[in-house]
Write an enzyme that holds these catalytic residues in place. Sequence first.
Site, PDB file in Angstrom:
ATOM      1  N   LYS A 134       1.846  -1.364 -15.060  1.00 36.94           N
ATOM      2  CA  LYS A 134       0.417  -1.641 -14.902  1.00 36.94           C
ATOM      3  C   LYS A 134      -0.170  -2.495 -16.024  1.00 36.94           C
ATOM      4  O   LYS A 134      -1.330  -2.899 -15.945  1.00 36.94           O
ATOM      5  CB  LYS A 134      -0.341  -0.323 -14.779  1.00 36.94           C
ATOM      6  CG  LYS A 134       0.016   0.473 -13.535  1.00 36.94           C
ATOM      7  CD  LYS A 134      -0.790   1.751 -13.457  1.00 36.94           C
ATOM      8  CE  LYS A 134      -0.473   2.553 -12.199  1.00 36.94           C
ATOM      9  NZ  LYS A 134       0.886   3.116 -12.210  1.00 36.94           N
ATOM     10  N   LYS A 171      -3.764   7.927 -16.185  1.00 34.94           N
ATOM     11  CA  LYS A 171      -2.561   7.748 -15.364  1.00 34.94           C
ATOM     12  C   LYS A 171      -1.454   7.146 -16.222  1.00 34.94           C
ATOM     13  O   LYS A 171      -1.716   6.589 -17.302  1.00 34.94           O
ATOM     14  CB  LYS A 171      -2.851   6.848 -14.162  1.00 34.94           C
ATOM     15  CG  LYS A 171      -3.445   5.483 -14.497  1.00 34.94           C
ATOM     16  CD  LYS A 171      -3.869   4.758 -13.218  1.00 34.94           C
ATOM     17  CE  LYS A 171      -4.561   3.449 -13.521  1.00 34.94           C
ATOM     18  NZ  LYS A 171      -5.030   2.762 -12.284  1.00 34.94           N
ATOM     19  N   ARG A 220      -7.302  -2.246   0.069  1.00 33.73           N
ATOM     20  CA  ARG A 220      -5.990  -2.860  -0.154  1.00 33.73           C
ATOM     21  C   ARG A 220      -6.038  -4.231   0.526  1.00 33.73           C
ATOM     22  O   ARG A 220      -6.142  -4.337   1.743  1.00 33.73           O
ATOM     23  CB  ARG A 220      -4.882  -1.982   0.437  1.00 33.73           C
ATOM     24  CG  ARG A 220      -3.501  -2.654   0.583  1.00 33.73           C
ATOM     25  CD  ARG A 220      -2.880  -3.091  -0.715  1.00 33.73           C
ATOM     26  NE  ARG A 220      -2.655  -2.020  -1.658  1.00 33.73           N
ATOM     27  CZ  ARG A 220      -1.555  -1.244  -1.668  1.00 33.73           C
ATOM     28  NH1 ARG A 220      -0.614  -1.429  -0.767  1.00 33.73           N
ATOM     29  NH2 ARG A 220      -1.423  -0.308  -2.585  1.00 33.73           N
ATOM     30  N   ARG A 240      -9.291   2.204   2.348  1.00 35.69           N
ATOM     31  CA  ARG A 240      -8.638   3.505   2.230  1.00 35.69           C
ATOM     32  C   ARG A 240      -9.641   4.519   1.677  1.00 35.69           C
ATOM     33  O   ARG A 240     -10.174   4.345   0.588  1.00 35.69           O
ATOM     34  CB  ARG A 240      -7.407   3.413   1.321  1.00 35.69           C
ATOM     35  CG  ARG A 240      -6.405   2.349   1.779  1.00 35.69           C
ATOM     36  CD  ARG A 240      -5.156   2.343   0.917  1.00 35.69           C
ATOM     37  NE  ARG A 240      -5.441   2.094  -0.486  1.00 35.69           N
ATOM     38  CZ  ARG A 240      -4.506   1.992  -1.435  1.00 35.69           C
ATOM     39  NH1 ARG A 240      -3.232   2.126  -1.103  1.00 35.69           N
ATOM     40  NH2 ARG A 240      -4.834   1.753  -2.694  1.00 35.69           N
ATOM     41  N   ARG A 248      -7.468   9.996  -5.293  1.00 35.53           N
ATOM     42  CA  ARG A 248      -6.484   8.970  -4.971  1.00 35.53           C
ATOM     43  C   ARG A 248      -6.682   8.455  -3.556  1.00 35.53           C
ATOM     44  O   ARG A 248      -6.943   9.225  -2.634  1.00 35.53           O
ATOM     45  CB  ARG A 248      -5.065   9.533  -5.138  1.00 35.53           C
ATOM     46  CG  ARG A 248      -4.747   9.936  -6.568  1.00 35.53           C
ATOM     47  CD  ARG A 248      -3.453  10.707  -6.654  1.00 35.53           C
ATOM     48  NE  ARG A 248      -3.542  12.002  -5.962  1.00 35.53           N
ATOM     49  CZ  ARG A 248      -2.552  12.881  -5.920  1.00 35.53           C
ATOM     50  NH1 ARG A 248      -1.402  12.613  -6.511  1.00 35.53           N
ATOM     51  NH2 ARG A 248      -2.707  14.022  -5.295  1.00 35.53           N
ATOM     52  N   ASP A 288      -5.516  -3.655  -5.109  1.00 39.20           N
ATOM     53  CA  ASP A 288      -6.334  -2.463  -4.892  1.00 39.20           C
ATOM     54  C   ASP A 288      -7.672  -2.678  -5.579  1.00 39.20           C
ATOM     55  O   ASP A 288      -7.737  -2.790  -6.809  1.00 39.20           O
ATOM     56  CB  ASP A 288      -5.634  -1.224  -5.448  1.00 39.20           C
ATOM     57  CG  ASP A 288      -4.382  -0.873  -4.651  1.00 39.20           C
ATOM     58  OD1 ASP A 288      -4.211  -1.420  -3.543  1.00 39.20           O
ATOM     59  OD2 ASP A 288      -3.569  -0.067  -5.142  1.00 39.20           O
ATOM     60  N   GLU A 296      -5.488  -2.229  -9.403  1.00 32.83           N
ATOM     61  CA  GLU A 296      -4.044  -2.385  -9.538  1.00 32.83           C
ATOM     62  C   GLU A 296      -3.580  -3.577  -8.717  1.00 32.83           C
ATOM     63  O   GLU A 296      -4.233  -3.978  -7.749  1.00 32.83           O
ATOM     64  CB  GLU A 296      -3.289  -1.126  -9.073  1.00 32.83           C
ATOM     65  CG  GLU A 296      -3.401   0.063 -10.009  1.00 32.83           C
ATOM     66  CD  GLU A 296      -2.454   1.195  -9.631  1.00 32.83           C
ATOM     67  OE1 GLU A 296      -1.472   0.944  -8.899  1.00 32.83           O
ATOM     68  OE2 GLU A 296      -2.709   2.333 -10.063  1.00 32.83           O
ATOM     69  N   ASN A 298      -0.124  -4.514  -6.695  1.00 34.65           N
ATOM     70  CA  ASN A 298       1.154  -4.015  -6.211  1.00 34.65           C
ATOM     71  C   ASN A 298       2.031  -5.196  -5.832  1.00 34.65           C
ATOM     72  O   ASN A 298       1.708  -5.950  -4.909  1.00 34.65           O
ATOM     73  CB  ASN A 298       0.932  -3.109  -4.988  1.00 34.65           C
ATOM     74  CG  ASN A 298       0.047  -1.917  -5.318  1.00 34.65           C
ATOM     75  OD1 ASN A 298       0.529  -0.875  -5.717  1.00 34.65           O
ATOM     76  ND2 ASN A 298      -1.270  -2.097  -5.183  1.00 34.65           N
TER      77      ASN A 298
END
Length: 332
Positions: A134, A171, A220, A240, A248, A288, A296, A298
């Site tokens: 990350k 995290k 996303r 989401r 989460r 995200d 984030e 991905n």
Amino acid sequence: MTITFIVNQVRKELAGYTTTALALEAHRRGHTVYYAGVGDLVYLPDGRVGAHSRKVPDREFRSLHTFLEAVVTEEKRLLSSKNWDVMWLRNDPAADMEKRPWAQDAGVLFGQLVQQQGVLVLNNPNGLVKASNKMYLQYFPESVRPQTLITRDMADVEAFYRDQHHRIILKPLKGSGGKNVFLIDKKEDKNRKQIVEAICRDGFAIAQEYLPAAKKGDIRLFLMDGELLQRDGKVAAIKRVQQSGEIRSNIHQGAKAKKAVMNKEMEHIVEAVGPLLREDGIFLAGLDIVGDKLMEINVFSPGGLIHACEFQRTDFMDEVISAVEKKVANLA
């Protein structure tokens, strides 16, 4: 073209994975498709990389389930990279962190050699090395990132916690899938020390500002070669929404996928991060986004593209495989 998908373990793949849909689309378009796990990779005596691979059978499939069932039952056979046009790294290193630490970097390491042998490797393994945790987020403009602390020092976390008015996200620096992500506020303050210690046993901890917009879930958003993945004006994205009492937004953690709508904040983020993703060879990425912040990026095996196809009623898989075909043609 011949395309080999590298996953964590072939027998643990699921029909709902984006990888499954991409592989089926490639098969439907007449390409030769193989599956191999990272543990199936081989460095051969002739200097080539190979893999003990399962070939997708030469027949039609009615569903993702029957497709994957057929793949899993195929016998492995050793193939050399001289037979490949594309090696697609779709394994998630974080999934192997605890039980198979030797497998975490295997795909990238073999992929770097394969790339030197003239094979198109997606995503570019050199870019994946840079984006292997990350910390990669910190390479992007500060305007699109939440305030962040990365440390192993408890006093650093304490100071950041106070500066953020006693409400932060904690995290691990290396991980995925929403594992070990915690909201620390005055209610959970008594557990803060134990949480930091637990995270730091495996490496560095990330402390991030809490974004109130996170209560409404996240987006996303898929980028391809640093640009929006879209088709006929429809954008590949999903919203989401987490379960009640859950912070989460990961689908496999119980979050619900819904249709997403593009907005100016998301467009700004794409403009800010797209050029570096393209420069680093990140062909397919999942961003995200919470509010106007990028939480984030991905890059290894971003999922959720099947949901985007369903909500937008369009075939983004076709768009992705078409782009891969063009890349292979340009290398010829």
